[in-house]
Structures are given as C-alpha cells and as structure tokens.
Scaffold this active site. Structure first.
Site, PDB file in Angstrom:
ATOM      1  CD  GLU A  26      -1.226   0.557   3.651  1.00 46.00           C
ATOM      2  OE1 GLU A  26      -1.678   1.708   3.580  1.00 46.00           O
ATOM      3  OE2 GLU A  26      -1.470  -0.223   4.596  1.00 46.00           O
ATOM      4  CB  ALA A 143     -13.810   1.956   4.322  1.00 44.50           C
ATOM      5  CE  LYS A 161       0.523   1.965  15.067  1.00 43.14           C
ATOM      6  NZ  LYS A 161       0.460   1.777  13.612  1.00 43.14           N
TER       7      LYS A 161
HETATM    8  N1  PSU Z   1      -3.016   1.496  10.991  1.00 36.71           N
HETATM    9  C1  PSU Z   1      -1.679   1.394  11.139  1.00 36.71           C
HETATM   10  N2  PSU Z   1      -0.886   1.879  10.142  1.00 36.71           N
HETATM   11  C2  PSU Z   1      -1.409   2.451   9.014  1.00 36.71           C
HETATM   12  C3  PSU Z   1      -2.825   2.543   8.876  1.00 36.71           C
HETATM   13  C4  PSU Z   1      -3.584   2.042   9.890  1.00 36.71           C
HETATM   14  O1  PSU Z   1      -1.206   0.878  12.138  1.00 36.71           O
HETATM   15  O2  PSU Z   1      -0.642   2.888   8.131  1.00 36.71           O
HETATM   16  C5  PSU Z   1      -3.414   3.158   7.627  1.00 36.71           C
HETATM   17  C6  PSU Z   1      -3.737   2.052   6.598  1.00 36.71           C
HETATM   18  O3  PSU Z   1      -3.564   2.594   5.305  1.00 36.71           O
HETATM   19  C7  PSU Z   1      -5.211   1.786   6.869  1.00 36.71           C
HETATM   20  C8  PSU Z   1      -5.700   3.176   7.179  1.00 36.71           C
HETATM   21  O4  PSU Z   1      -5.891   1.226   5.781  1.00 36.71           O
HETATM   22  O5  PSU Z   1      -4.668   3.761   7.956  1.00 36.71           O
HETATM   23  C9  PSU Z   1      -7.019   3.165   7.930  1.00 36.71           C
HETATM   24  O6  PSU Z   1      -7.521   4.463   7.990  1.00 36.71           O
HETATM   25  P1  PSU Z   1      -9.027   4.709   8.500  1.00 36.71           P
HETATM   26  O7  PSU Z   1      -8.986   4.355   9.956  1.00 36.71           O
HETATM   27  O8  PSU Z   1      -9.246   6.170   8.266  1.00 36.71           O
HETATM   28  O9  PSU Z   1      -9.907   3.831   7.687  1.00 36.71           O
END
Ligand code: PSU
Ligand code: MN
Length: 307
Positions: A26, A143, A161
């Site tokens: 990603e 999502a 986390k």
């Molecule tokens: N959690 C982590 N590291 C990350 C992310 C989440 O420990 O880099 C990033 C990933 O790209 C994940 C996104 O898909 O954050 C999730 O964001 P949201 O909670 O806004 O959906």
C-alpha cells in the site's frame, strides 16, 4: 474485460499472465504512515523483501487518476516526499481521484480494490484499520473491514493498534464472515505487542496451511478476503506497560482536539511516533518487512496449488 482506469506495471502484468506470485503493497503507509525519507527507503526495502521471498511486488497508488498496480522508483519517491500533502484515499474516494485525474495514497481498503482489479490476491502491510474506540457514539469504523468482507484479497498484518477497540474489531470481522488466521499464534496481535488476549479463528503453523485455507475459500466460491495476523518479531516488540499509557494519551488528545474522520488514524499514528521518540517507527518498519515476506511465501504456495 479491460478496466480503462487501471494501469498494471509491465513486470506485474507478465507475472500475473504467467501465474507467478505477486504481492500488493500500500501507499498510505508511505505517504501517511512514516516520515520522509525513511518512508521511501522502507518502500524500497519492502519491495526487495517480496522479491527475495520469491514474488513480484506491486506497490499500489493512484497517479494522475490512473489506478496503478506497480510503481516505478520515481513514483515511490514522489509519494514519499509528498507525505501528508498526498490525499489519503479509501473506497469512497476512488471515483473522485480517477474521475478528476488526481493523485491518491491508497489505504488497505483501496489497495485491496486495485489489487483485486489487477488479479492480485495477496497484500502485505503494517496495521489494518478497524472499529475505533467510542465507535458506539462516533460510528467510526474503518472501510478496511467492509473491504475485507467483499474483495478477494488476503491481507497480512501485524494486527491492529490498540488505538482501536480490538474486541469490537474482531466481532465486526466475525459478523462480516472474514477469517482471522494467526501465523504461529493463538492470539490476535496488537501491532507493537505480539498478543492482545483475544483469540484468532485458527492458528496456522506454516504458509502452506494458510495457502490451503485461501485456496479452499476462493475455490468454493466464497468471496472476500482474510486477515492473516502475523505478530511483530519478538526483538522489535514494545512491552505493553510502555506502549499502553502512550496509546491512552494519544486517544485522549484526539478527543480533546476533536479530530475525526479520515484524519483520526494519521493523527494517532503520528502522535505514537512522537510519544515513543521514534521507537515505534523502527518497530513499524520491521513488522512490515516481516508481513510482506509472509505474504510472498503464501502467494508462492497458493500459485502452486492453483496450477
Ligand atoms: N493502521 C496502522 N498503520 C497504518 C494505517 C492504519 O497501524 O498505516 C493506515 C492504513 O492505510 C489503513 C488506514 O488502511 O490507515 C485506515 O484508515 P481509517 O482508519 O481512516 O480507515
Ligand atoms: Mn475512520
């Protein structure tokens, strides 16, 4: 049917056509998850680790409206240097950036979508999104979880986390029918720590077992992904008594500053990095390397099973 918005890198396209293993990576982890220049260096190391493990890497992003499966070095450098100025995009954002010719760093959800369009089944990353603490009021549920329910891509992750509500995240995955497979663990790992006290659905001991499970899932026509939970290497784990108070502090600061929506996860990640004085960054890099290697090993066996 060809997808007019998709650009698959020639090396990735050749591997897919010949039935060779490919692993998606990603770009949000590059642009929003780590500081420059360690992010660019990490992106290249992740690609190198996938190659060493016997698969072809495909780093995913949207560039000038093109959904890209596989970036070249200059494109990775551009995303890394752009950092937080690059738009973080999930499923809902894809039509906006594609329709208007914009750039976007893909999250787990949108990386899965583009990987799926290209025919890539395996994806290695750091942490996945999930159900946020306080979601009963805020309804903040990533999502990423819905995508895991629908898109045929297995995601190798060091868990989530505990900035998230981990019990609710696992409940939600159960409701959506997403298998959560532990690699050498009976507990769902909590990113910095190898355990969380919460059970996975099955403890697999080998990449072969995981490949067989996925081969069966997709072979019987069950659509959707899977979470392959791979604990952080012992040597880079951060003890819970050290990390937990910092997580509490970061979550409290976000509440006080009224940070919400897609800004919340990047805010919490950045705060954790500062509060751990950069230690979390090293852990983050090591666990991501560990995950993309496992993704490649699984992809290698899965291609054998399929052929
Ligand atoms: N959690 C982590 N590291 C990350 C992310 C989440 O420990 O880099 C990033 C990933 O790209 C994940 C996104 O898909 O954050 C999730 O964001 P949201 O909670 O806004 O959906
Ligand atoms: Mn959210």
């Amino acid at each position: 049917m060809t997808n007019p918005f998709l650009s698959v890198h020639p090396e990735v396209e050749a591997a897919l056509a010949e039935g060779r293993p490919v692993v998606a990576l990603e770009s949000t982890i590059i642009a929003h998850g780590m500081p420059y220049p360690q992010n660019v260096e990490t992106a290249f190391r992740l690609e190198g680790a996938v190659r060493e493990a016997g698969a072809v890497p495909a780093t995913i992003a949207v560039i000038g409206g093109r959904l890209k499966a596989g970036l070249d070095a200059a494109e990775i450098e551009k995303f890394g240097a752009g950092g937080k100025t690059v738009r973080k995009i999930s499923r809902r954002d894809l039509p906006i950036v594609a329709g208007l010719g914009l750039d976007g760093a893909t999250t787990v959800a949108s990386t899965m979508i583009i990987a799926g369009m290209a025919g890539i089944r395996f994806f290695g990353t750091g942490g996945i999104g999930g159900v946020h603490r306080g979601a009963a009021q805020t309804m903040d549920i990533s999502a990423d979880l819905q995508e895991l329910a629908h898109t045929d891509v297995a995601v190798v992750t060091a868990g989530a986390k505990s900035i998230l509500d981990l019990p609710l995240t696992l409940e939600y995955l159960e409701t959506l029918g997403v298998p959560v497979i532990g690699y050498g663990t009976t507990e769902f790992p909590a990113f910095y720590t190898r355990d969380s006290g919460l059970p996975v659905d099955y403890r697999a001991e080998t990449p072969e077992e995981i490949a067989r499970i996925l081969h069966a899932k997709w072979g019987m026509g069950l659509s959707g992904g899977a979470v392959i939970a791979n604990p952080i290497p012992e040597s880079h784990a951060i003890p819970r008594r050290e990390i937990d108070p910092l997580i509490e502090q970061a979550v409290m600061e976000a509440e006080q500053q009224n940070i919400r929506g897609k800004a919340l996860t990047p805010f919490l990640l950045a705060r954790m990095e500062t509060l751990t004085q950069g230690r979390s960054l090293i852990s983050n890099i090591e666990l991501a390397l560990n995950n993309v290697r496992l993704a490649a090993w699984i992809a290698v066996v899965w291609e054998e099973l399929r052929n």
